[in-house]
Write a protein that holds these residues in place. Structure first.
Motif, PDB file in Angstrom:
ATOM      1  N   VAL A  59       0.840  -1.201   0.000  1.00  0.00           N
ATOM      2  CA  VAL A  59       0.000   0.000   0.000  1.00  0.00           C
ATOM      3  C   VAL A  59       0.879   1.256   0.000  1.00  0.00           C
ATOM      4  O   VAL A  59       0.574   2.232  -0.692  1.00  0.00           O
ATOM      5  N   SER A  60       1.974   1.228   0.725  1.00  0.00           N
ATOM      6  CA  SER A  60       2.897   2.370   0.740  1.00  0.00           C
ATOM      7  C   SER A  60       3.435   2.639  -0.662  1.00  0.00           C
ATOM      8  O   SER A  60       3.478   3.795  -1.109  1.00  0.00           O
ATOM      9  N   GLN A  61       3.821   1.588  -1.347  1.00  0.00           N
ATOM     10  CA  GLN A  61       4.340   1.744  -2.708  1.00  0.00           C
ATOM     11  C   GLN A  61       3.260   2.282  -3.638  1.00  0.00           C
ATOM     12  O   GLN A  61       3.510   3.201  -4.424  1.00  0.00           O
ATOM     13  N   VAL A  62       2.049   1.731  -3.537  1.00  0.00           N
ATOM     14  CA  VAL A  62       0.924   2.193  -4.369  1.00  0.00           C
ATOM     15  C   VAL A  62       0.671   3.684  -4.145  1.00  0.00           C
ATOM     16  O   VAL A  62       0.334   4.404  -5.081  1.00  0.00           O
ATOM     17  N   MET A  63       0.878   4.151  -2.913  1.00  0.00           N
ATOM     18  CA  MET A  63       0.620   5.556  -2.586  1.00  0.00           C
ATOM     19  C   MET A  63       1.827   6.459  -2.816  1.00  0.00           C
ATOM     20  O   MET A  63       1.797   7.632  -2.446  1.00  0.00           O
ATOM     21  N   GLY A  64       2.881   5.927  -3.412  1.00  0.00           N
ATOM     22  CA  GLY A  64       4.031   6.757  -3.755  1.00  0.00           C
ATOM     23  C   GLY A  64       5.009   6.976  -2.620  1.00  0.00           C
ATOM     24  O   GLY A  64       5.806   7.910  -2.660  1.00  0.00           O
ATOM     25  N   THR A  97     -13.334   0.727   3.025  1.00  0.00           N
ATOM     26  CA  THR A  97     -13.876   1.029   4.353  1.00  0.00           C
ATOM     27  C   THR A  97     -12.769   1.469   5.305  1.00  0.00           C
ATOM     28  O   THR A  97     -12.905   2.475   6.005  1.00  0.00           O
ATOM     29  N   ALA A  98     -11.664   0.723   5.331  1.00  0.00           N
ATOM     30  CA  ALA A  98     -10.555   1.057   6.234  1.00  0.00           C
ATOM     31  C   ALA A  98      -9.970   2.424   5.898  1.00  0.00           C
ATOM     32  O   ALA A  98      -9.676   3.222   6.797  1.00  0.00           O
ATOM     33  N   LEU A  99      -9.807   2.720   4.614  1.00  0.00           N
ATOM     34  CA  LEU A  99      -9.285   4.029   4.198  1.00  0.00           C
ATOM     35  C   LEU A  99     -10.264   5.149   4.552  1.00  0.00           C
ATOM     36  O   LEU A  99      -9.854   6.204   5.043  1.00  0.00           O
ATOM     37  N   THR A 100     -11.546   4.906   4.320  1.00  0.00           N
ATOM     38  CA  THR A 100     -12.571   5.909   4.623  1.00  0.00           C
ATOM     39  C   THR A 100     -12.627   6.187   6.118  1.00  0.00           C
ATOM     40  O   THR A 100     -12.668   7.351   6.542  1.00  0.00           O
ATOM     41  N   GLU A 101     -12.633   5.123   6.927  1.00  0.00           N
ATOM     42  CA  GLU A 101     -12.655   5.295   8.382  1.00  0.00           C
ATOM     43  C   GLU A 101     -11.445   6.072   8.878  1.00  0.00           C
ATOM     44  O   GLU A 101     -11.533   6.777   9.887  1.00  0.00           O
ATOM     45  N   ALA A 102     -10.328   5.959   8.179  1.00  0.00           N
ATOM     46  CA  ALA A 102      -9.108   6.671   8.573  1.00  0.00           C
ATOM     47  C   ALA A 102      -9.111   8.126   8.104  1.00  0.00           C
ATOM     48  O   ALA A 102      -8.159   8.866   8.379  1.00  0.00           O
ATOM     49  N   GLY A 103     -10.155   8.519   7.396  1.00  0.00           N
ATOM     50  CA  GLY A 103     -10.245   9.906   6.959  1.00  0.00           C
ATOM     51  C   GLY A 103      -9.484  10.221   5.687  1.00  0.00           C
ATOM     52  O   GLY A 103      -9.229  11.386   5.385  1.00  0.00           O
ATOM     53  N   VAL A 104      -9.128   9.197   4.928  1.00  0.00           N
ATOM     54  CA  VAL A 104      -8.409   9.420   3.676  1.00  0.00           C
ATOM     55  C   VAL A 104      -9.360  10.068   2.668  1.00  0.00           C
ATOM     56  O   VAL A 104     -10.516   9.673   2.547  1.00  0.00           O
ATOM     57  N   GLU A 105      -8.852  11.051   1.957  1.00  0.00           N
ATOM     58  CA  GLU A 105      -9.663  11.795   0.991  1.00  0.00           C
ATOM     59  C   GLU A 105     -10.070  10.903  -0.185  1.00  0.00           C
ATOM     60  O   GLU A 105      -9.303  10.046  -0.621  1.00  0.00           O
ATOM     61  N   PRO A 107     -10.288  11.293  -3.470  1.00  0.00           N
ATOM     62  CA  PRO A 107      -9.432  11.145  -4.656  1.00  0.00           C
ATOM     63  C   PRO A 107      -8.272  10.159  -4.426  1.00  0.00           C
ATOM     64  O   PRO A 107      -7.890   9.435  -5.340  1.00  0.00           O
ATOM     65  N   ILE A 108      -7.742  10.138  -3.210  1.00  0.00           N
ATOM     66  CA  ILE A 108      -6.669   9.191  -2.896  1.00  0.00           C
ATOM     67  C   ILE A 108      -7.224   7.772  -2.883  1.00  0.00           C
ATOM     68  O   ILE A 108      -6.625   6.848  -3.457  1.00  0.00           O
ATOM     69  N   ILE A 109      -8.377   7.583  -2.257  1.00  0.00           N
ATOM     70  CA  ILE A 109      -9.013   6.258  -2.236  1.00  0.00           C
ATOM     71  C   ILE A 109      -9.255   5.789  -3.668  1.00  0.00           C
ATOM     72  O   ILE A 109      -8.971   4.636  -4.007  1.00  0.00           O
ATOM     73  N   ASP A 110      -9.744   6.668  -4.506  1.00  0.00           N
ATOM     74  CA  ASP A 110     -10.023   6.303  -5.901  1.00  0.00           C
ATOM     75  C   ASP A 110      -8.751   5.862  -6.625  1.00  0.00           C
ATOM     76  O   ASP A 110      -8.778   4.890  -7.393  1.00  0.00           O
ATOM     77  N   ARG A 111      -7.637   6.540  -6.373  1.00  0.00           N
ATOM     78  CA  ARG A 111      -6.368   6.154  -7.016  1.00  0.00           C
ATOM     79  C   ARG A 111      -5.905   4.795  -6.514  1.00  0.00           C
ATOM     80  O   ARG A 111      -5.434   3.956  -7.288  1.00  0.00           O
ATOM     81  N   VAL A 112      -6.027   4.554  -5.208  1.00  0.00           N
ATOM     82  CA  VAL A 112      -5.633   3.259  -4.643  1.00  0.00           C
ATOM     83  C   VAL A 112      -6.500   2.153  -5.239  1.00  0.00           C
ATOM     84  O   VAL A 112      -5.994   1.110  -5.667  1.00  0.00           O
ATOM     85  N   VAL A 113      -7.806   2.378  -5.273  1.00  0.00           N
ATOM     86  CA  VAL A 113      -8.737   1.372  -5.803  1.00  0.00           C
ATOM     87  C   VAL A 113      -8.434   1.091  -7.277  1.00  0.00           C
ATOM     88  O   VAL A 113      -8.466  -0.070  -7.710  1.00  0.00           O
ATOM     89  N   ALA A 114      -8.129   2.113  -8.053  1.00  0.00           N
ATOM     90  CA  ALA A 114      -7.813   1.909  -9.470  1.00  0.00           C
ATOM     91  C   ALA A 114      -6.575   1.028  -9.616  1.00  0.00           C
ATOM     92  O   ALA A 114      -6.535   0.124 -10.462  1.00  0.00           O
ATOM     93  N   THR A 115      -5.576   1.261  -8.780  1.00  0.00           N
ATOM     94  CA  THR A 115      -4.368   0.449  -8.834  1.00  0.00           C
ATOM     95  C   THR A 115      -4.663  -0.984  -8.413  1.00  0.00           C
ATOM     96  O   THR A 115      -4.229  -1.940  -9.067  1.00  0.00           O
ATOM     97  N   ILE A 116      -5.412  -1.150  -7.319  1.00  0.00           N
ATOM     98  CA  ILE A 116      -5.759  -2.488  -6.833  1.00  0.00           C
ATOM     99  C   ILE A 116      -6.597  -3.219  -7.886  1.00  0.00           C
ATOM    100  O   ILE A 116      -6.396  -4.418  -8.130  1.00  0.00           O
TER     101      ILE A 116
END
Length: 131
Positions: A59-64, A97-105, A107-116
Motif C-alpha cells: 500500500v505504501s508503494q501504491v501511494m508513492g 472502508t478502512a481508508l474511509t474510516e481513517a479519513g483518507v480523501e 481522490p486518494i481512495i479512488d487512485r488506490v482502488v484503481a491500482t488495486i
C-alpha cells in the motif's frame, strides 16, 4: 513566496500521514477481512504479522511512498487459492472502508482502488467453464 512544497507534488503516502497511518489502515483492513465469514477461511494458518508487513509495503508503494514492496509477485502469492471475483470485490470493499474510516480523501481512495483493480487478473483465478 513561501518555501512550502507544492501540494500537488506531495505523494498520497505523505498526504495520509506516512507509514504509521498506513499501518493503522492495514490493521483495520485485516480486522474487517478476517471478520468477514466469506473471506476468513483464506487466512487459516497464515502468519498475519508477516502478511500485514507485506501489505503495508504494498500500500505504501501504491501511494508513492519510499517503501518498496519486496514480497512474492501477486500471481504467485495467490496461486491455488481459488479467489473468486466476488471475494476480490469484498476485499477491495474492506480496503475502501478502512481508508474511509481513517479519513483518507476520496481522490486518494479512488487512485488506490484503481491500482488495486489492476491486480485482479493476478489474484482471481478463472473458474473452469462448466461442461
Amino acid at each position: 513566496m513561501t518555501n512550502q512544497p507544492d501540494l500537488e507534488e506531495r505523494s498520497d503516502y505523505a498526504a495520509v500521514g506516512g507509514g504509521p497511518a498506513i499501518a493503522a489502515v492495514v490493521d483495520r483492513f485485516y480486522e474487517l477481512v478476517v471478520g468477514d465469514d466469506q473471506l476468513t477461511g483464506y487466512f487459516d494458518g497464515v502468519e498475519m504479522v508477516r502478511l500485514k508487513r507485506h501489505q503495508v509495503a504494498l500500500v505504501s508503494q501504491v501511494m508513492g511512498g519510499p517503501v518498496g514492496y519486496e514480497g512474492r509477485d501477486l500471481r504467485a502469492a495467490h496461486a491455488g487459492m481459488r479467489i473468486s471475483p466476488e471475494d476480490f470485490a469484498s476485499v477491495a470493499g474492506h480496503l475502501v472502508t478502512a481508508l474511509t474510516e481513517a479519513g483518507v480523501e476520496r481522490p486518494i481512495i479512488d487512485r488506490v482502488v484503481a491500482t488495486i483493480a489492476g491486480t485482479e487478473g493476478d489474484i482471481v483465478e478463472a473458474r473452469p467453464a462448466a461442461g
